[in-house]
Design a protein around this motif. Structure first.
Motif, mmCIF file in Angstrom:
data_model
loop_
_atom_site.group_PDB
_atom_site.id
_atom_site.type_symbol
_atom_site.label_atom_id
_atom_site.label_comp_id
_atom_site.label_asym_id
_atom_site.label_seq_id
_atom_site.Cartn_x
_atom_site.Cartn_y
_atom_site.Cartn_z
ATOM 1 N N LYS A 2 0.834 -1.199 0.000
ATOM 2 C CA LYS A 2 0.000 0.000 0.000
ATOM 3 C C LYS A 2 0.869 1.249 0.000
ATOM 4 O O LYS A 2 1.737 1.415 0.859
ATOM 5 N N GLN A 20 -0.480 12.989 12.087
ATOM 6 C CA GLN A 20 -0.015 11.684 12.555
ATOM 7 C C GLN A 20 -1.167 10.707 12.781
ATOM 8 O O GLN A 20 -1.004 9.508 12.588
ATOM 9 N N SER A 24 -1.334 7.157 10.734
ATOM 10 C CA SER A 24 -1.570 5.848 11.346
ATOM 11 C C SER A 24 -2.798 5.167 10.753
ATOM 12 O O SER A 24 -2.789 3.956 10.489
ATOM 13 N N LEU A 25 -3.840 5.954 10.523
ATOM 14 C CA LEU A 25 -5.084 5.401 9.988
ATOM 15 C C LEU A 25 -4.888 4.822 8.588
ATOM 16 O O LEU A 25 -5.395 3.742 8.271
ATOM 17 N N ASP A 27 -2.092 3.735 7.236
ATOM 18 C CA ASP A 27 -1.298 2.505 7.402
ATOM 19 C C ASP A 27 -0.611 2.070 6.111
ATOM 20 O O ASP A 27 -0.693 0.915 5.687
ATOM 21 N N ASP A 29 2.532 1.252 3.502
ATOM 22 C CA ASP A 29 3.896 0.728 3.524
ATOM 23 C C ASP A 29 4.890 1.800 3.088
ATOM 24 O O ASP A 29 6.020 1.851 3.585
ATOM 25 N N TYR A 50 9.426 3.143 10.334
ATOM 26 C CA TYR A 50 9.593 3.752 9.014
ATOM 27 C C TYR A 50 10.986 4.370 8.857
ATOM 28 O O TYR A 50 11.480 5.035 9.767
ATOM 29 N N ARG A 70 8.356 1.598 5.216
ATOM 30 C CA ARG A 70 8.673 0.448 6.059
ATOM 31 C C ARG A 70 9.760 -0.413 5.418
ATOM 32 O O ARG A 70 10.545 -1.041 6.122
#
Length: 255
Positions: A2, A20, A24-25, A27, A29, A50, A70
């Motif tokens: 993603k 932020q 997070s929501l 999500d 890569d 990350y 990531r």
């Protein structure tokens, strides 16, 4: 895999508007941002898991890009390697095992089109750069590209013909890129969808009325088309005059 791209229109301001939480929501890569408006050392982002890569403009409070990933890239390069273009922090290229990611904040032609000639040179040089990368491995090209390609890509097409971001010249450069072995991932999946925008003026209640433009993209090498599982726009995400856009790739489908 993603991927997300977002013009944050000033990262420090966007952080105060929930960056932020949205990060997070979503999500992702790989999360690319444009228009950070930062200099080195002005911010420290805590993004566990990350790797962070930043390209800053020499001019303070202007332009700038970053990528948070990531997956550690095989290599990273900043700019196009062309002196004329590499002072504004507009390009970051990450090489992954199966593709290149090129995060770009395209120069705006400005009101009265004072920067259109420069924009045309930029487009030609960037296209050549992308085509050169594509000879080695497929390319994912994302960012705020500052052009609505077709009339379907903005609410009020007729009244904006000739305006910055919707000139014939800018649109033709996008057409030329797409004819050079690349595809607009959103239009691959949704060729006729209307009302799908990623930027709204702060004036005239444009966002509330969805009077927007689609100027944020994920462009992919043609041979990546079978790997495009989804291409998404997230208009519900606020914090900037742009919203994020996303791309989901099925890595097993990459030749």
């Amino acid at each position: 895999m993603k991927l997300v791209s977002w013009n944050v229109n000033g990262l420090r301001a966007c952080i105060n508007k929930g960056f932020q939480g949205f990060f997070s929501l979503l999500d992702a890569d790989v999360f690319s941002i444009q228009e950070t408006k930062l200099q080195q050392g002005q911010i420290e982002l805590d993004l566990p898991g990350y790797h962070q890569y930043w390209n800053y403009a020499e001019k303070k409070g202007y332009s700038g890009t970053a990528v948070f990933t990531r997956v550690e890239p095989l290599s990273v390069r900043y700019g196009l390697g062309i002196e004329e273009h590499d002072h504004e922090g507009r390009v970051i290229t990450l090489e992954f095992e199966q593709f290149y990611l090129v995060n770009v904040y395209t120069p705006n032609s400005k009101r009265e089109l004072t920067r259109l000639d420069y924009r045309m040179q930029w487009e030609d040089d960037l296209r050549a750069y992308l085509m050169e990368l594509d000879r080695t491995k497929p390319v994912v090209y994302c960012g705020d590209l500052n052009v609505a390609h077709q009339e379907i890509d903005l609410k009020n097409a007729k009244s904006n013909v000739g305006n910055s971001g919707f000139t014939n010249e800018e649109r033709e450069k996008m057409t030329l890129l797409l004819e050079s072995g690349f595809a607009d991932s959103f239009r691959l999946l949704y060729p006729e969808r209307t009302g799908a925008y990623s930027w709204w003026s702060y004036m005239f209640n444009a966002r509330a009325n969805n009077a927007g433009w689609r100027i944020d993209y994920f462009i992919v090498s043609d041979r990546l088309a079978p790997a495009v599982a989804e291409s998404t726009i997230f208009p519900e995400v606020t914090g900037s005059d742009h919203c994020p856009v996303g791309l989901t790739l099925n890595l097993e489908q990459i030749p």
